[in-house]
Enzyme design. Structure first.
Site, PDB file in Angstrom:
ATOM      1  N   GLU A  88     -40.130 -10.480  25.639  1.00  0.00           N
ATOM      2  CA  GLU A  88     -39.881  -9.356  25.054  1.00  0.00           C
ATOM      3  C   GLU A  88     -41.761  -8.738  24.678  1.00  0.00           C
ATOM      4  OE1 GLU A  88     -37.639  -9.081  21.607  1.00  0.00           O
ATOM      5  OE2 GLU A  88     -35.968  -8.432  23.482  1.00  0.00           O
ATOM      6  N   GLU A 119     -29.022 -30.260  28.107  1.00  0.00           N
ATOM      7  CA  GLU A 119     -29.519 -30.753  26.789  1.00  0.00           C
ATOM      8  C   GLU A 119     -30.013 -31.898  26.305  1.00  0.00           C
ATOM      9  OE1 GLU A 119     -26.659 -30.806  23.492  1.00  0.00           O
ATOM     10  OE2 GLU A 119     -27.303 -28.604  24.060  1.00  0.00           O
TER      11      GLU A 119
END
Length: 303
Positions: A88, A119
């Site tokens: 963004e 992860e």
């Protein structure tokens, strides 16, 4: 039980709160109220951490003013929060490619679906820093609700070796991540409504903190004029109209005049605003902006 498992069992974000023991027997309305009550505690917890957040942002801003990058590293929900914030920044602040980056365990596929085991790969976290050629002017923010995600620990460890400023954002206290970084941000939230589901309060807290991180660093870099996003990229109709309104507001001119000048400078809001407010041509206005590092307020107020 392994030491790794013991670490997980001791985490507040993994714990089961007796307050929610009858959650599945409640009505939809009661569950909604319960979740809303839990979410309402998040901003207060973030406020308690403001001193550490501010110190981290100040340190990151100083490096970015010298040309450094802001890089987020995370896994799962935490990684997705970093990806969203980085994505963004480009249309909002018209940053140069790569100025704000995000890496997520498992790569782009993990943004929309789970990549099992990613992860837990600390080596992959370190490799991601090498791939981005992290350097001394960069800031790497490791995001891990637990504060012990191997991918994130691997990333911040390697980033620090490469000379970067490293910051840790977690939702537990006294975490491994906090002990490995220059600036530790710990948001104390208590157990999740659904035990261990850190896409809930922890995800909300991470979103709030990352909003602060990117927005404040961009303000410090001169990307706004007051609350106006004067460095936006007019890539769609909404942003095109916003650019026009901003120029009209700053330069105090009618729409037709704002549109004409904006179109002549490829929708550059800062440049158009300065040209109209000071009655200058594009070259003169651009030179003035350059003298002040793109900070419109300083350029407008120059005697």
């Amino acid at each position: 039980m392994s030491h790794f498992d013991e670490d997980l069992a001791s985490l507040v974000t993994e714990s089961d709160d007796p307050e929610y023991a009858l959650l599945d027997s409640k009505s939809v309305g009661e569950i909604a109220e319960t979740m809303n009550d839990a979410d309402a505690r998040v901003p207060g917890a973030v406020r308690q951490a403001l001193p550490s957040i501010v110190a981290a942002i100040e340190a990151a801003s100083a490096r970015m003013e010298q040309g450094g990058r802001l890089i987020y590293a995370g896994a799962g929900t935490a990684g997705r929060m970093g990806v969203i914030d980085a994505a963004e920044c480009r249309p909002t602040f018209n940053i140069w490619p790569g100025q704000v980056e995000a890496v997520i365990a498992g790569g782009p596929t993990a943004v929309i679906s789970s990549v099992e085991g990613a992860e837990d790969d600390a080596t992959a976290g370190a490799a991601a820093m090498d791939q981005l050629e992290v350097g001394a002017l960069d800031t790497v923010v490791g995001i891990a609700s637990s504060g012990r995600t191997p991918f994130v620990l691997g990333a911040v460890t390697r980033a620090r070796e490469l000379g970067a400023l490293v910051i840790g954002l977690s939702c537990n206290t006294g975490t491994k991540l906090s002990g490995m970084v220059d600036h530790a941000i710990e948001i104390e939230l208590g157990p999740e409504v659904v035990a261990g589901s850190t896409r809930l309060k922890a995800g909300t807290a991470q979103k709030l903190v990352l909003n602060m991180f990117s927005t404040i660093t961009m303000i410090r870099l001169g990307k706004t004029y007051g609350s106006l996003m004067v460095d936006l990229r007019a890539t769609n109709h909404k942003l095109h109209e916003r650019a026009i309104r901003i120029v009209m507001s700053i330069a105090k001119v009618p729409r037709e005049q704002a549109v004409k000048v904006l179109e002549s400078v490829d929708m550059d809001v800062k440049l158009a605003s300065l040209m109209l407010a000071r009655g200058e041509d594009a070259a003169t206005a651009q030179a003035r902006l350059d003298r002040f590092g793109g900070r419109l307020r300083l350029a407008l107020e120059e005697a």
